[in-house]
Design an enzyme around this catalytic site. Sequence first.
Site, PDB file in Angstrom:
ATOM      1  N   SER B  56       0.814  -1.221   0.000  1.00 47.40           N
ATOM      2  CA  SER B  56       0.000   0.000   0.000  1.00 47.40           C
ATOM      3  C   SER B  56       0.844   1.265   0.000  1.00 47.40           C
ATOM      4  O   SER B  56       0.324   2.340  -0.197  1.00 47.40           O
ATOM      5  CB  SER B  56      -0.934  -0.010   1.212  1.00 47.40           C
ATOM      6  N   HIS B  96       1.714   4.006   7.047  1.00 46.52           N
ATOM      7  CA  HIS B  96       1.112   4.907   6.054  1.00 46.52           C
ATOM      8  C   HIS B  96       1.562   6.343   6.283  1.00 46.52           C
ATOM      9  O   HIS B  96       2.154   6.657   7.316  1.00 46.52           O
ATOM     10  CB  HIS B  96      -0.416   4.819   6.112  1.00 46.52           C
ATOM     11  N   ASP B 122      -7.519   6.285   5.158  1.00 45.06           N
ATOM     12  CA  ASP B 122      -7.542   5.082   5.998  1.00 45.06           C
ATOM     13  C   ASP B 122      -8.755   4.958   6.914  1.00 45.06           C
ATOM     14  O   ASP B 122      -8.796   4.065   7.751  1.00 45.06           O
ATOM     15  CB  ASP B 122      -6.279   5.042   6.868  1.00 45.06           C
TER      16      ASP B 122
END
Lengths: 194, 179
Positions: B56, B96, B122
């Site tokens: 990701s 992230h 998210d």
Amino acid sequence: MAPLDSKEKTDASSKPTKINKWDGSAVKNSLDDAVKEVLTKKFNYTENFKLMDIKLLICSIAVGVAMFALVWDYLYPFPLSKPILIFSVTTYFIMMGVLSWYTAYIEKGIFTVCIQKDSKRDVVWEASSLLKKYDDIYTLTLACKNKKTGNFTKISSEKSVANFINEDGYVVSELVYAEVSKLHNSLLQERKDK
Amino acid sequence: MEVSSLFDDVKRMNMRQFYYQVLSFGMIVSSALMIWKGLMVVTGSESPIVVVLSGSMEPAFHRGDLLFLTNYPEEPVRVGEIVVFKVLGRDIPIVHRVLKLHEKSNGTIKFLTKGDNNSVDDRGLYAPGQLWLTKSDVVGRARGFLPYVGMVTIMMNEYPNFKIAVLVCLACYVLVHRE
């Protein structure tokens, strides 16, 4: 613990030790054990475990501190456990340093310390050995310390392990006995000469 | 070598030698443990090294990259930084980038994250009803990375039996073999 020890020893002496003769550490350990047996069984000296016990104590403290840190960190998750972690990590690495110092400068490869105590003399025998990796030369050093006079004598022999272990990987205790008593007697001789 | 002769080394030991054998195994485990705990203390992060498990964050991080994290309380979190955070109900922390951040004058923050390679933020990954992350969710901030090294970990996680087999074999070898 004592009865168990003696039982194990009788078991070991009743049948010859078979080892994998290509395994260097197994060879060294079995020869060390054979030498130790000569000193304790044939010469009837009492073994003194102080040297080994101190080493075990150092290791126990190190492992104990590590286990304590693990449990404490589990009970009080990280940011809370920080002071305890700092304490245990430093203690652990200090103990590791102490352990290397102890094995290098105090133990020096000594695998048994035996005490010969009778009416005439009070003598400490120390046996140490060295077998380099991928090498067949077994260096056996026998040291003799007289507690009363403070005399310290030392003698060593360098022989291939093939002199003590036969082709099938059995330790020949008679040959080990011959070698140890040769060193032993020459030390006694030396002392008388003085 | 036959199986029966495997335990010969152990059989010949006396109590002290056996205890020492157990301790030396303990010290191998403890050394690894203490290095890890030491890193935790130094970096301030509860998990100073993590492995990227998903794609990701491509192209910044790939699967199998090893990340080195720090989590010093005096360094503020800023937009654009890559953070590793935990979400309630998920075992594995997520790596992230910080997308939006609100900071109060007393220093408390709330922020939103998004994976570089994901098309949405998210919020769908957070715990139900959770809209923002706070400082307490942060495991650490990425400070450095080492590519591919973590592939071994990924392999071990995907084939748990393989991991158990390797560990059991190593443990047996160390315990049985006398140094």
